[in-house]
Scaffold this motif. Sequence first.
Motif: not given
Lengths: 112, 272, 88
Positions: B164-168, B182-187, B157-159
């Motif tokens: 990173x963008x999604x987190x923001x 979040x769904x997208x992040x999971x994928x 995730x860090x790299x």
Amino acid sequence: MILDIEEQDLKSAVLGLVVALVEIIQETLRLQAIKRMEAGSLTEEAVERLGEALMDLDEAIRKMKIEMGITESVKAIRDGLDSAVNEIIDTIVPSQHLAVQPLAADGYYAQR
Amino acid sequence: MIQISEDQSGLPAPAPEKYDQSGRYVYCVALTGEEVILEGAGIEGRSVYSLVNRGVSALVHDCSPQLYRPSGQNAAAEWVLAHHRVVQAAWSRWGSVLPMVFNTIVKGDRYNAQENLTKWLEREHRSLQNRLEAFVGKAEYGVQVFWDPAAVGAEVAGKDPAIQMLEKDIENSPRGLAYMYRQKLERLLKKGLEARAVQEMENLIQRLNPCTDNFRVEKTKDGGDGRQMLMNLSCLVCNERLPGLEAQLDVLSKREGFSVRLAGPLPPYSFC
Amino acid sequence: MVDLLDRVLDRGLVINADIIICLAGVPLVGINLRAALAGMETMGRYGLMDQWDDRTRLQDAARQPAATGQGTCNPEEPTGSALRTYGV
């Protein structure tokens, strides 16, 4: 409805078929080669080339089986990732942005 | 002493043939011309002996010509262990064995079982001898590599800039949108971890390949306690290469989120 | 232990001739039995043989009492050996 065929599933199926097929071909070739060799109808050169070809097939099959093993392992990993992913998300994103609202006493979601 | 077995397989139990010991249970083939008898060493305390054919022998015991059926779980455990014990002993004595697949029993037909087995040994002599000689000084090892996907995932995730963008985005969005993100992040995370898993596996194989004489990729099993089994290998390793293998595994086990389990040395069951 | 079990039960040389007794298609050791074997505590009581007295008898370093079963094992027989796995 869009079928989401996972790449690894497809790969695994195809690899399995290819390996099975190649092994059959290899066995047939080997039997033929032995027959003709024993019948004396092959030159020494031809025998050498056949031998090398069969060895190459052996190596190819071996590599494919390794590939299949990796694919299967990755599938197993993928299937077990759900809980890990949730854990990761909880650490990287502050939870209040994602929190599910607790049920209010009367069973309905509390007012935002 | 013959047991009438509980029916484990759905088939009727065979009639007991108390006095017919015409079958031969084969434990392994060994690189030896020695004639030995091992009293009481085998399954159910049977005597095991070598059937010799020009420098290649089969270790057998006499039995009734029907499949063994364990009469209970304890009996089954005894059976498996007794089998392995004989194989192991032959291995340490003669340096090279080809373990037979479990429950191999030779029967008689036109010829008796002993003759059938001897003829098979003779027919296969060259092949058996070659393979046995190839196994001298080698052993099988089980290599299992585990990873903690949560630990590795944090790194992934860090790299990843997209992550990173999604987190923001999630931080700056109202709840509904954040949920979708979040769904997208999971994928994305799953894909990232999957890709990383493939990378680690290929890397591992590249590193371990020169440390082994041969290897097989096996099915992985449950890691338990949050870890996942990343890779399960059976490796055939000659003594000279073993330190190299152990060194590689040592390095791997020191990486954050990775652990290793090495089982062995074992006779080369998986390379027969 | 499970490492060994899978190997002993599934792997090894196959004699491809009709001199072998086998039941085609029938698993010789069923899945349930395998699971039971894998979990069994008796497995821990066996020890690995390090030496082999060659002439006739197999000597056992530590004689363990036979696991109780349905009378399949002669209780006077040595019951053998332990399996080591090397943790890294």
